[in-house]
Design an enzyme around this catalytic site. Structure first.
Site, PDB file in Angstrom:
ATOM      1  N   LYS A 120      -8.063  -2.964 -15.821  1.00 54.99           N
ATOM      2  CA  LYS A 120      -8.369  -4.390 -16.032  1.00 54.99           C
ATOM      3  C   LYS A 120      -8.471  -4.709 -17.520  1.00 54.99           C
ATOM      4  O   LYS A 120      -8.130  -5.797 -17.962  1.00 54.99           O
ATOM      5  CB  LYS A 120      -9.679  -4.771 -15.338  1.00 54.99           C
ATOM      6  CG  LYS A 120      -9.556  -4.835 -13.835  1.00 54.99           C
ATOM      7  CD  LYS A 120      -8.845  -6.096 -13.377  1.00 54.99           C
ATOM      8  CE  LYS A 120      -8.717  -6.152 -11.882  1.00 54.99           C
ATOM      9  NZ  LYS A 120      -8.060  -7.350 -11.389  1.00 54.99           N
ATOM     10  N   LYS A 200       2.291   0.024  -7.018  1.00 54.11           N
ATOM     11  CA  LYS A 200       1.534  -0.177  -5.784  1.00 54.11           C
ATOM     12  C   LYS A 200       1.704  -1.626  -5.328  1.00 54.11           C
ATOM     13  O   LYS A 200       1.684  -2.538  -6.162  1.00 54.11           O
ATOM     14  CB  LYS A 200       0.059   0.099  -6.112  1.00 54.11           C
ATOM     15  CG  LYS A 200      -0.900  -0.100  -4.980  1.00 54.11           C
ATOM     16  CD  LYS A 200      -2.336  -0.027  -5.473  1.00 54.11           C
ATOM     17  CE  LYS A 200      -2.824  -1.383  -5.952  1.00 54.11           C
ATOM     18  NZ  LYS A 200      -4.268  -1.503  -6.149  1.00 54.11           N
ATOM     19  N   LYS A 203      -1.073  -8.036  -4.760  1.00 52.34           N
ATOM     20  CA  LYS A 203      -0.914  -9.474  -4.984  1.00 52.34           C
ATOM     21  C   LYS A 203      -0.813  -9.759  -6.491  1.00 52.34           C
ATOM     22  O   LYS A 203      -0.013 -10.591  -6.905  1.00 52.34           O
ATOM     23  CB  LYS A 203      -2.124 -10.192  -4.388  1.00 52.34           C
ATOM     24  CG  LYS A 203      -2.173 -11.654  -4.735  1.00 52.34           C
ATOM     25  CD  LYS A 203      -2.320 -12.494  -3.524  1.00 52.34           C
ATOM     26  CE  LYS A 203      -2.461 -13.941  -3.909  1.00 52.34           C
ATOM     27  NZ  LYS A 203      -2.354 -14.834  -2.803  1.00 52.34           N
TER      28      LYS A 203
HETATM   29  P1  AMP Z   1      -7.865  -5.286  -1.773  1.00 53.21           P
HETATM   30  O1  AMP Z   1      -7.026  -6.458  -1.466  1.00 53.21           O
HETATM   31  O2  AMP Z   1      -7.567  -4.651  -3.084  1.00 53.21           O
HETATM   32  O3  AMP Z   1      -9.328  -5.541  -1.555  1.00 53.21           O
HETATM   33  O4  AMP Z   1      -7.466  -4.185  -0.701  1.00 53.21           O
HETATM   34  C1  AMP Z   1      -7.956  -4.143   0.616  1.00 53.21           C
HETATM   35  C2  AMP Z   1      -7.714  -2.752   1.169  1.00 53.21           C
HETATM   36  O5  AMP Z   1      -6.307  -2.488   1.212  1.00 53.21           O
HETATM   37  C3  AMP Z   1      -8.325  -1.664   0.287  1.00 53.21           C
HETATM   38  O6  AMP Z   1      -8.883  -0.670   1.112  1.00 53.21           O
HETATM   39  C4  AMP Z   1      -7.160  -1.133  -0.498  1.00 53.21           C
HETATM   40  O7  AMP Z   1      -7.330   0.217  -0.860  1.00 53.21           O
HETATM   41  C5  AMP Z   1      -6.030  -1.292   0.497  1.00 53.21           C
HETATM   42  N1  AMP Z   1      -4.749  -1.469  -0.215  1.00 53.21           N
HETATM   43  C6  AMP Z   1      -4.432  -2.474  -1.066  1.00 53.21           C
HETATM   44  N2  AMP Z   1      -3.181  -2.319  -1.541  1.00 53.21           N
HETATM   45  C7  AMP Z   1      -2.700  -1.187  -0.970  1.00 53.21           C
HETATM   46  C8  AMP Z   1      -1.448  -0.486  -1.070  1.00 53.21           C
HETATM   47  N3  AMP Z   1      -0.458  -0.934  -1.826  1.00 53.21           N
HETATM   48  N4  AMP Z   1      -1.298   0.642  -0.340  1.00 53.21           N
HETATM   49  C9  AMP Z   1      -2.307   1.100   0.449  1.00 53.21           C
HETATM   50  N5  AMP Z   1      -3.494   0.498   0.573  1.00 53.21           N
HETATM   51  C10 AMP Z   1      -3.703  -0.641  -0.118  1.00 53.21           C
END
Ligand code: AMP
Ligand code: TRP
Length: 339
Positions: A120, A200, A203
């Site tokens: 970040k 990865k 969004k």
């Molecule tokens: P977040 O939107 O970052 O809060 O992600 C919600 C959940 O999705 C978390 O457990 C992340 O680790 C998982 N996650 C987000 N992006 C990915 C990705 N590209 N591959 C696998 N898991 C993901």
């Protein structure tokens, strides 16, 4: 069913998701699949972490709207408020208080070296706020306030979970065993690469395939995917092992992905065919959820009702846990003294 915080809770599950709007297939394959699976046989608690969103978003309307959108998405995907407790973090402000209390045992060097903080610092250099630094402490509080043992997450959260365990050990060794060391639970697809084929899926990068996008948008996202960069001519053989489209077929075409791969290897099929098929399969896979979301969207009050009821159900647990923490840390009047 919520059990008392005094009992050790080996089967309690907690996870949180940022209110980032539409869920993408990375969220689903990395984490949400496990959220849904762990609704049975475990006592599951799932949370939209809107406090965490404040570390990067300062637009009040957007946070509120994205929190609602993510809740809608999870419910449509099958999160069942009868089998799991689902709530919004800011409806249980005890999380923020526990984060503050935990922060007193966390050396600054631990949070400074967190990979997400370093990232970040690079990606939002004009807004390196204090909440960003303490992000993983709040995440630890989210888990610890319910003494959850299992935390389904994607691989990108591994460092946060490791830090949570360290914080629990530090607090328990100073004040006595109270918190449970949480274990991350990963799926068999713990890190999904985005449409750019490199980073990865996320969004903030803008390389997502959004489960609930309009059909035309979803198809466009899939068709924009970078495939095997060494396959230049239509007649060149493809390499499914390194092609992200082929990798996704593994999850969305479980019955025949090997045939899809074979088509690529022999150049019988081209990348465009393979992508078109993937878009069809993703749409078919989520057809029911997409339909459920449309129904729920028409009843915004229902989503709010579910989140509010979830937060209320957790109140006794959160209050009791904070009471115990106050007691151990020497805050408030001594226990047993009439107020
Ligand atoms: P977040 O939107 O970052 O809060 O992600 C919600 C959940 O999705 C978390 O457990 C992340 O680790 C998982 N996650 C987000 N992006 C990915 C990705 N590209 N591959 C696998 N898991 C993901
Ligand atoms: N940091 C997590 C993410 O970005 C979200 C999160 C907040 C979380 N609190 C949590 C995940 C507690 C698991 C447990 O995805």
């Amino acid at each position: 069913m919520i059990i008392s915080p005094d009992e050790s809770s080996p089967a309690r599950v907690f996870s949180g998701v940022q209110p980032s709007g539409l869920p993408h297939i990375g969220n689903y394959l990395g984490a949400f699949r496990n959220y849904l699976a762990m609704q049975d046989g475990y006592e599951a608690i799932y949370c939209i972490v809107d406090y965490h969103a404040l570390t990067s978003t300062h637009d009040a309307a957007l946070i509120r709207q994205n929190a609602h959108e993510m809740a809608l998405g999870l419910l449509a995907l099958g999160l069942d408020p009868e089998r799991a407790t689902f709530f919004r973090q800011s409806d249980r402000p005890e999380h923020a208080e526990l984060a503050y209390l935990l922060s007193s045992v966390v050396p600054v060097s631990w949070v400074e070296r967190t990979p997400s903080f370093k990232e970040k610092r690079r990606t939002q250099p004009a807004d390196i706020n204090h909440a960003l630094l303490t992000y993983p402490v709040l995440q630890t509080a989210d888990i610890c306030i319910y003494r959850a043992r299992y935390v389904p997450v994607g691989k990108d959260q591994a460092a946060h979970l490791e830090l949570a365990r360290e914080i629990v050990r530090a607090w328990n060794s100073r004040y006595g065993e109270l918190f449970v060391e949480p274990d991350a639970v990963f799926s068999d697809s713990p890190l999904i690469v985005g449409t750019d084929g490199v980073q990865k899926m996320s969004k903030s990068v803008g390389n997502t395939i959004d489960i609930f996008a309009d059909e035309a948008v979803l198809r466009k996202q899939v068709m924009s995917m970078v495939t095997d960069t060494q396959r230049i001519l239509r007649t060149d053989p493809g390499r499914p092992e390194v092609c992200n489209v082929c990798q996704l077929h593994r999850w969305f075409s479980p019955e025949d992905f090997e045939q899809v791969w074979e088509g690529e290897r022999t150049a019988r099929t081209g990348c465009v065919d393979t992508k078109r098929l993937l878009a069809d399969r993703i749409l078919a896979y989520f057809a029911e959820a997409r339909e459920r979301r449309r129904e729920l969207e028409a009843r915004p009050g229902r989503v709010e009702e579910i989140l509010r009821a979830g937060a209320e159900r957790l109140a006794p647990l959160a209050t009791e846990m904070l009471g115990q923490v106050h007691d151990r840390m020497g805050l408030g009047p001594p226990r047993g003294v009439a107020q």
